[in-house]
Scaffold this active site. Sequence first.
Site, PDB file in Angstrom:
ATOM      1  N   ASP A  25       0.604  -1.449   0.090  1.00 43.98           N
ATOM      2  CA  ASP A  25       0.246  -0.074  -0.395  1.00 43.98           C
ATOM      3  C   ASP A  25       1.219   1.172   0.191  1.00 43.98           C
ATOM      4  O   ASP A  25       0.122   2.588  -0.070  1.00 43.98           O
ATOM      5  CB  ASP A  25      -0.921   0.206   0.768  1.00 43.98           C
ATOM      6  CG  ASP A  25       0.021  -0.263   2.495  1.00 43.98           C
ATOM      7  OD1 ASP A  25       0.648   0.458   3.045  1.00 43.98           O
ATOM      8  OD2 ASP A  25      -1.649  -1.023   3.697  1.00 43.98           O
TER       9      ASP A  25
ATOM     10  N   CYS B 194      10.102  -6.553 -21.531  1.00 41.86           N
ATOM     11  CA  CYS B 194      11.287  -5.675 -21.958  1.00 41.86           C
ATOM     12  C   CYS B 194      12.033  -5.281 -20.331  1.00 41.86           C
ATOM     13  O   CYS B 194      11.421  -5.687 -19.206  1.00 41.86           O
ATOM     14  CB  CYS B 194      11.148  -4.156 -22.252  1.00 41.86           C
ATOM     15  SG  CYS B 194      10.044  -3.022 -21.952  1.00 41.86           S
TER      16      CYS B 194
ATOM     17  N   ASN C  49       1.090  -6.903  18.504  1.00 40.76           N
ATOM     18  CA  ASN C  49      -0.668  -8.044  16.666  1.00 40.76           C
ATOM     19  C   ASN C  49      -2.112  -7.384  17.790  1.00 40.76           C
ATOM     20  O   ASN C  49      -2.005  -7.752  19.330  1.00 40.76           O
ATOM     21  CB  ASN C  49      -0.022  -9.400  16.843  1.00 40.76           C
ATOM     22  CG  ASN C  49      -0.916  -9.226  15.133  1.00 40.76           C
ATOM     23  OD1 ASN C  49      -0.713  -8.896  14.615  1.00 40.76           O
ATOM     24  ND2 ASN C  49      -1.148 -10.338  14.699  1.00 40.76           N
TER      25      ASN C  49
ATOM     26  N   HIS D 140       6.486  -7.877  -1.172  1.00 37.44           N
ATOM     27  CA  HIS D 140       6.028  -8.116  -1.821  1.00 37.44           C
ATOM     28  C   HIS D 140       5.002  -7.295  -3.261  1.00 37.44           C
ATOM     29  O   HIS D 140       4.288  -7.446  -3.544  1.00 37.44           O
ATOM     30  CB  HIS D 140       4.183  -8.555  -1.315  1.00 37.44           C
ATOM     31  CG  HIS D 140       4.767  -9.708  -0.296  1.00 37.44           C
ATOM     32  ND1 HIS D 140       3.616 -10.089   0.520  1.00 37.44           N
ATOM     33  CD2 HIS D 140       6.004 -10.502  -0.146  1.00 37.44           C
ATOM     34  CE1 HIS D 140       4.836 -11.422   1.309  1.00 37.44           C
ATOM     35  NE2 HIS D 140       5.388 -11.749   1.022  1.00 37.44           N
TER      36      HIS D 140
END
Length: 250
Positions: free
Chosen positions: A99, A125, A220, A114
Amino acid sequence: MHALPFSDTTCLLVLTGAGISAESGVPTFRDAGGLWEGHDIREVASPEGWEENPQTVWRFYSQRRRGLAKVRPNRAHEALAEVERKLGDRFLLVTQNVDALHTSAGSERVIELHGNLLRSRCTDCARPAFHDERTYDAVPVCQECGQGRLRPDIVWFGEMIDRAALTRISKFIELAARRRTAAGYAELVFLAVGTSGVVFPAAGLVQIVREVGGRAYLANLEESDNSHQFDEVVLGKATEIVPALLAGAR
Ligand code: OAD
């Protein structure tokens, strides 16, 4: 909750996942209402899906690009950018997110493991991946070579992570591990934020850090798949716990 243990020589390696952007309004992958809901992962995030129906893939990523236009970095992204300004080269941020919110918050030493939603690249190319905020209904053709199809610069399932990125992470860990605290730990603190710990190689970083004698912390909302591997797990919202954990950085 204690702040992380910092000395003047501590190196901080941070891994972030979708959870750090949740409070900015970007949906996480595996939580209810997550991004893959209604979309077959194979269809929109694999080389096979791309070969079968590139138009569907572009519609999906165009929708995600439109969604990004409205999101802003939050306190957790900002706290990481602030800590980097203090630590300089003793800091490295690895993100699984595409993001681009870490760079908007001002982070510079960022590895986007990622890929990046706001980049495209040619499938034919050698043109390097380039910044691209456009949205496409039809598959775009590369303007440089005039024939290759453009694709989002995202690492799909079954694709390789950039080798240079992995080397940069290993080097950072190696250098930090050479220095020892008085108590015999490596001068390496690892903080994972907002990640469910299921996708490798990111999920394997905690084990590598522990093996070289570094200390590992997880911030978390809930226990993750690999929480048992961390020295300490702090449960809560990233915007609240990340700034507190980083309070002692110097
Ligand atoms: P997940 O969606 O798997 O996990 C997000 C984690 O963040 C969960 O454990 C949540 O509990 C936690 N969380 C949610 N809101 C939070 C908050 N406000 N504060 C703190 N934590 C919060 O996302 P990732 O672990 O990033 O790969 O997923 C890893 C990879 O799987 C993604 O990069 C993507 C996906 O397949 C690719 O696209 C290649």
